[in-house]
Write a protein that holds these residues in place. Structure first.
Motif, short mmCIF file in Angstrom:
data_model
loop_
_atom_site.label_atom_id
_atom_site.label_comp_id
_atom_site.label_asym_id
_atom_site.label_seq_id
_atom_site.Cartn_x
_atom_site.Cartn_y
_atom_site.Cartn_z
N ARG A 1 46.53 58.45 27.52
CA ARG A 1 45.76 58.98 26.43
C ARG A 1 45.78 60.36 26.86
O ARG A 1 45.69 61.23 26.14
CB ARG A 1 44.55 58.23 25.97
CG ARG A 1 44.72 56.92 25.63
CD ARG A 1 43.41 56.19 25.47
NE ARG A 1 42.36 56.81 24.79
CZ ARG A 1 41.93 56.88 23.66
NH1 ARG A 1 42.67 56.33 22.82
NH2 ARG A 1 41.16 57.60 23.19
N ALA B 1 48.88 61.85 25.82
CA ALA B 1 48.99 62.07 24.36
C ALA B 1 48.02 63.07 23.93
O ALA B 1 48.08 63.72 22.84
CB ALA B 1 48.51 60.86 23.77
N GLY B 2 46.89 63.63 24.82
CA GLY B 2 45.76 64.39 24.17
C GLY B 2 44.77 63.95 23.48
O GLY B 2 44.02 64.76 22.95
N LEU B 3 44.76 62.51 23.48
CA LEU B 3 43.52 62.00 23.12
C LEU B 3 42.36 61.91 23.72
O LEU B 3 41.17 61.84 23.60
CB LEU B 3 43.79 60.48 22.58
CG LEU B 3 45.09 60.28 21.33
CD1 LEU B 3 45.41 58.87 21.38
CD2 LEU B 3 44.41 60.83 20.11
N ASP C 1 40.67 64.41 27.10
CA ASP C 1 41.03 65.85 27.80
C ASP C 1 40.97 65.47 29.34
O ASP C 1 39.86 64.88 29.83
CB ASP C 1 39.97 66.78 27.49
CG ASP C 1 39.74 67.09 25.99
OD1 ASP C 1 40.95 67.02 25.40
OD2 ASP C 1 38.83 67.26 25.52
N GLN D 1 46.08 72.09 26.82
CA GLN D 1 45.15 72.80 25.87
C GLN D 1 45.56 72.41 24.62
O GLN D 1 44.86 72.65 23.58
CB GLN D 1 44.95 74.38 26.09
CG GLN D 1 44.43 74.51 27.40
CD GLN D 1 43.19 73.82 27.83
OE1 GLN D 1 42.37 73.75 27.06
NE2 GLN D 1 43.00 73.25 28.97
N LEU D 2 46.74 71.77 24.16
CA LEU D 2 47.31 71.63 22.92
C LEU D 2 46.47 70.42 22.48
O LEU D 2 46.40 69.34 23.07
CB LEU D 2 48.63 71.48 22.87
CG LEU D 2 49.53 72.58 23.54
CD1 LEU D 2 50.86 72.61 23.15
CD2 LEU D 2 49.03 73.99 22.52
N ALA D 3 46.38 70.34 21.11
CA ALA D 3 45.80 69.13 20.26
C ALA D 3 47.01 68.19 20.29
O ALA D 3 48.27 68.40 20.50
CB ALA D 3 45.51 69.61 18.87
N PRO D 4 46.86 66.75 20.31
CA PRO D 4 47.81 65.85 20.07
C PRO D 4 49.11 66.12 19.17
O PRO D 4 49.97 65.94 19.80
CB PRO D 4 46.76 64.53 19.72
CG PRO D 4 45.67 64.59 19.93
CD PRO D 4 45.37 66.47 20.04
N ALA D 5 48.96 66.39 18.28
CA ALA D 5 49.96 66.78 17.09
C ALA D 5 50.95 67.77 17.59
O ALA D 5 51.92 67.82 17.26
CB ALA D 5 49.53 66.76 15.67
N LEU E 1 54.51 64.54 20.30
CA LEU E 1 54.81 63.12 20.90
C LEU E 1 54.34 61.97 19.70
O LEU E 1 53.65 62.35 18.82
CB LEU E 1 53.91 62.46 22.00
CG LEU E 1 53.88 63.79 23.25
CD1 LEU E 1 52.72 63.51 24.17
CD2 LEU E 1 55.30 63.55 24.07
N MET F 1 53.14 57.92 19.05
CA MET F 1 52.37 56.85 19.86
C MET F 1 52.33 55.52 18.93
O MET F 1 51.91 55.81 17.74
CB MET F 1 50.94 57.27 20.29
CG MET F 1 50.03 56.39 21.06
SD MET F 1 48.82 57.22 22.04
CE MET F 1 47.75 55.97 22.82
#
Lengths: 275, 290, 341
Positions: free
Chosen positions: C47, C50-52, C54, C69-73, C77, C79
């Motif tokens: 996770r 994935a960025g889900l 931090d 620092q990037l958002a998941p989307a 990637l 999932m």
């Protein structure tokens, strides 16, 4: 074996129908009486189906009383208090369901405890505060009070519904590149709407029938139907047919709504403890 | 980034509800407590001076208080007894395979949606009236003297009226609980040689314990403050025979305009309700895995 | 397609340090499996990538680019979740199309891509159904479909097969392996099932208490477990771990010997014991033996080895295949043992 089961089913069916009709009978009787003349309404022995069916009681209630005004008051008060309540409760339930913290459980239980505060405990100050603020005998005053008394139920109901929306689905939407607004529109709203709808329904019913604050804080003109019926009793108590017609007019809309919401009722009123 | 941000958003979203309820709970309660220690008459503007426990002494030693307390408990107890016993019976029946279950359910659940003023008036006039009521006619058919229900047995009459309104609630919740009972459990018991009665005693009844407790506690909260039914039927009478705590406080406050002692009564009612509330929170709280 | 790297990544929930500090490099096109017991931090690690979640500290690099620092989307990637996380109110078609629509892709392109994905996954006949009308395996394929249409730089799988029954699990496992060969995209796959890890992985990362125990190919881990934990976790049936005087004789706190490295005999050998259970699998027979002073051992014998409960057998370990572990569970080689002596 099949025969035994079949006979049991018939016995249970008969018994269930008899008991159910017995429970329902006072309502049925009121409905029948509302179509009688006053003379037939008090006839002994009572007339069950064979009487001159008439609509004159409804006509009379319609013309001689302020039924429409009280109906409007009931609609405004129950819908108003519920909609404002939802506006406050949805974000709160949302926050607790999706960003729970260590204090979430305490906050929820505390909210519930405010619902258990007996109304008489605060009757005096609320009455005096309302008097001072000019809210006595006003619809907005009742909207406020009923919104506050039902707020904990709304938060709880919504919380139990929201909690059933799997977090992973929201995460999937984030992975799929949905912006918060799109997440709300395409994923959250469609999944949350059924829960919000049943919360709305149950709380409208509760507010419609609430009869402590509605009786104590209103006089004739702004009273909802609960107060209308209560005042109806004094001068016209013995006019059974007319009383029945007025009663049917007061309860019919909400009983029908109740039938539609009975599945959600259990869960709402037990705060999710029984599903 | 996102989680810190969302935690702040969550707090913001939660705050209106918390602030409203906090105000709703704290302000009137504090005022009730303040009034309860002061001599405050709405009609006679005296100095509103501090009188200590005098209001409580006045309220608690009033014979009407004891009466009201007993009546409150009798009302709650009577309604609970009827609704839980009849509710279990009805729920068990409706859980059987029957024809037209949907309609039967609708019939049984209907009284719950009837506003208290309507149900009280319908019962008072069309059923319990000693001359024109259906019950009087039934008594006559059976060769018994007609009873003036609300004058001769006001409390029992109220119990019947209120129980009629709450029976659907108990039935519906217990039925829902029964339907969630795992059929395999009953089948396992059947394989273990348990007869119908034994299955009921050892499987069904224990399964109903929790929902029954929920029914009792939730109903208690509502039944403690029965008001409208009394107002439109007996007005608390004859004498104080059907006055409960809620109605007593109401009559002190809005009929006799004695704010001080009405507030003391309100405070007493709050304390009593809190004891019961604590019980309920334990029960419901256990079910919450937040 | 891209390589993924973790640099000094740590994660704490409040006071609880779930992942103390991890460095890891995943090569472009590799299928890496994170494996470990529940609570070892493998899902958290996924996770984080994935960025889900931090990261508390450290960096996540995709293709050498810092995406911490990037958002998941925005990380490019895809999932696949354990619960599949399909949108219940949308048809299969809309579920698969959802990420493409979020990208603002043209309708015609979306339809073509959904049709392609459906063909690859054999979902053509189900496109108009709702998720609740599908079987577990079909839902799983929809979830994979939703993941592949985005053409991500890497796939992340979070215990994707744990809700399926045994037979379906095997066939879906093969399907995922096939997809990996077909697309050649980097995949990170989290599971607690060592068999899944062994059969799927190019490389396995064994995690325990938020730490990397060992990284290596399945056979490396099997043949040269770096620690007692890895030795016990990888391989089925489990490696026999022997403590006490028998281990001390080999100069270790614990010695391990795999079932296939114990020679069974009905007349002579190093240890004598009594059979507590014999599992006849047809091709092999696993014999569980209680040996006095050593403990319960499992040995693999030929399928026709005739032995039953209560029988007396002799076991002889293959000395060359013995694994030695020190008091902290770390692997020590025979030469190191000699050196200490």
């Amino acid at each position: 074996m099949a025969g035994r089961h079949g006979r049991n089913k018939l016995v249970f069916t008969a018994l269930a129908w008899v008991l159910a009709l017995l429970v329902f009978f006072p309502l049925l009787w009121t409905l029948l009486t509302s179509f009688k003349t006053e003379g037939e309404a008090v006839a002994i022995p009572p007339k069950f189906l064979f009487f001159d069916w008439t609509l004159e009681n409804y006509a009379e209630v319609w013309e001689r009383t302020d039924y429409l005004r009280h109906l409007r008051n009931s609609i405004i008060i129950s819908l108003g208090s519920t909609l404002i309540g939802l506006a406050v409760a949805i974000p709160a339930a949302w926050a607790m369901a999706f960003s729970p913290t260590r204090s979430t459980r305490t906050v929820l239980l505390w909210m519930l405890s405010t619902r258990m505060l007996p109304a008489v405990g605060v009757l005096v100050p609320v009455y005096l505060l309302f008097k001072q603020a000019g809210l006595l005998d006003s619809r907005s005053g009742l909207v406020l009070i009923l919104m506050l008394t039902n707020l904990p139920i709304m938060v709880w109901m919504l919380y139990t519904y929201f909690r059933e929306i799997p977090r992973e689905i929201l995460e999937a939407a984030r992975m799929d590149g949905a912006t918060p607004l799109r997440e709300l529109a395409y994923v959250l709203a469609p999944m949350a709407l059924p829960g919000i709808a049943s919360t709305l329904l149950l709380n409208v019913i509760l507010a419609w029938n609430e009869s402590f604050w509605t009786l104590n804080l209103t006089a004739a003109s702004t009273g909802p139907l609960t107060a209308f019926i209560a005042s109806f009793s004094a001068p016209e108590g013995l006019f059974y047919a007319r009383l029945s017609a007025a009663s049917m007019l007061a309860i019919a809309p909400i009983v029908v709504l109740g039938w539609l919401s009975q599945k959600q009722l259990v869960r709402g009123l037990t705060f999710g403890a029984v599903k | 980034m996102s989680s810190i941000h969302s935690r702040a958003t969550a707090r913001l979203a939660l705050s209106p509800a918390v602030i409203l309820l906090l105000a709703w709970m704290a302000i009137p309660l504090a005022m009730t407590l303040w009034y309860s220690f002061h001599d405050y008459q709405l009609l006679i503007p005296r100095g509103n001076e501090f009188v200590g426990w005098e209001n409580y002494a006045y309220f608690l030693t009033d014979p009407a208080f004891l009466h009201a307390l007993v009546n409150t408990l009798a009302l709650v107890g009577g309604v609970l007894l009827i609704t839980v016993a009849a509710g279990i019976g009805l729920a068990l029946l409706l859980d059987q395979p029957i024809y037209g279950r949907g309609i039967v359910r609708v019939l049984v659940v209907s009284p719950f949606f009837v506003m208290p003023t309507v149900s009280a008036l319908v019962w008072k006039n069309m059923f319990m009236n000693p001359v024109n009521g259906l019950l009087a006619w039934l008594a006559q058919l059976l060769g018994m003297p007609a009873i003036d229900w609300l004058a001769q047995a006001p409390l029992l009459s109220l119990v019947i009226i209120v129980a009629w309104g709450w029976l659907p609630f108990a039935t519906l919740i217990l039925l829902t609980a029964l339907q969630s009972l795992d059929a395999e459990q009953k089948e396992a018991a059947q394989m273990d040689g348990a007869g119908a009665l034994a299955r009921f005693r050892h499987i069904t009844l224990p399964h109903l314990a929790r929902p029954t407790a929920v029914v009792i506690l939730i109903q208690t909260i509502f039944l403690l403050s029965i008001f409208a039914e009394i107002l439109v039927t007996t007005n608390g009478g004859p004498g104080t025979q059907s006055t409960n705590l809620a109605f007593l406080v109401y009559s002190q406050a809005l009929l006799r305009f004695d704010v001080g002692s009405a507030s003391a009564g309100g405070a007493v009612a709050v304390v009593l309700a809190n004891i019961l509330a604590l019980l309920l929170m334990r029960l419901v709280g256990r079910n919450l895995d937040a | 397609m891209a390589g993924i790297a973790l640099r000094n990544v740590s994660k704490a929930f409040g006071m609880q340090h779930v992942i103390p500090c991890i460095d890891l490099d995943i090569g472009d096109g590799e299928l890496v499996v994170f494996v470990g017991p529940s609570g070892c931090g493998k899902s958290t690690l996924l996770r984080l990538i994935a960025g889900l979640e931090d990261a508390t500290s450290g960096q996540v690099l995709i293709d050498g680019r810092d995406v911490t620092q990037l958002a998941p989307a925005q990380r490019g990637l895809s999932m696949v979740f354990q619960s599949y996380a399909l949108y219940p109110h949308m048809s299969v078609r809309d579920n698969i199309a959802f990420p493409l629509r979020m990208m603002g892709m043209e309708r015609a392109t979306v339809e073509r891509k959904v049709a392609d994905a459906a063909r690859v996954l054999n979902l053509q006949d189900y496109l108009d159904r709702k998720p609740r009308e599908l079987s577990g395996g079909q839902r799983q394929r929809v979830a994979i479909g939703r993941a592949i249409v985005r053409e991500p730089v890497a796939f992340l799988f979070d215990e994707p097969l744990s809700n399926l029954d045994a037979a379906l699990r095997v066939s879906m496992r093969m399907e995922i392996a096939r997809l990996h060969q077909q697309f050649g995209t980097t995949m990170i796959y989290v599971t607690h099932d060592q068999t899944e890890a062994m059969t799927l992985a190019d490389r396995i990362v064994v995690l325990n208490h938020g730490r990397v125990e060992q990284v290596g190919t399945p056979l490396q881990l099997y043949r040269h477990p770096a620690s007692r934990f890895v030795a016990g976790f990888i391989g089925s049936p489990r490696m026999n771990l022997i403590e006490g005087p028998e281990a001390a004789r080999h100069g270790a706190a614990t010695v391990g010997i795999r079932p296939e490295n114990l020679v069974l005999s009905d007349h002579s050998g190093r240890w004598q014991g009594r059979v507590s259970l014999a599992e006849h699998l047809g091709s092999d027979t696993y014999v569980h033996v209680d040996v006095e002073g050593v403990g319960a051992l499992t040995a693999r014998a030929a399928g026709d080895f005739d032995v039953r409960h209560g029988g007396r057998v002799w076991l002889t370990p293959d000395e060359a295949s013995l694994h030695r572990f020190d008091g902290e569970g770390r692997c020590v080689t025979a030469s190191e043992v000699d050196h200490v002596r």
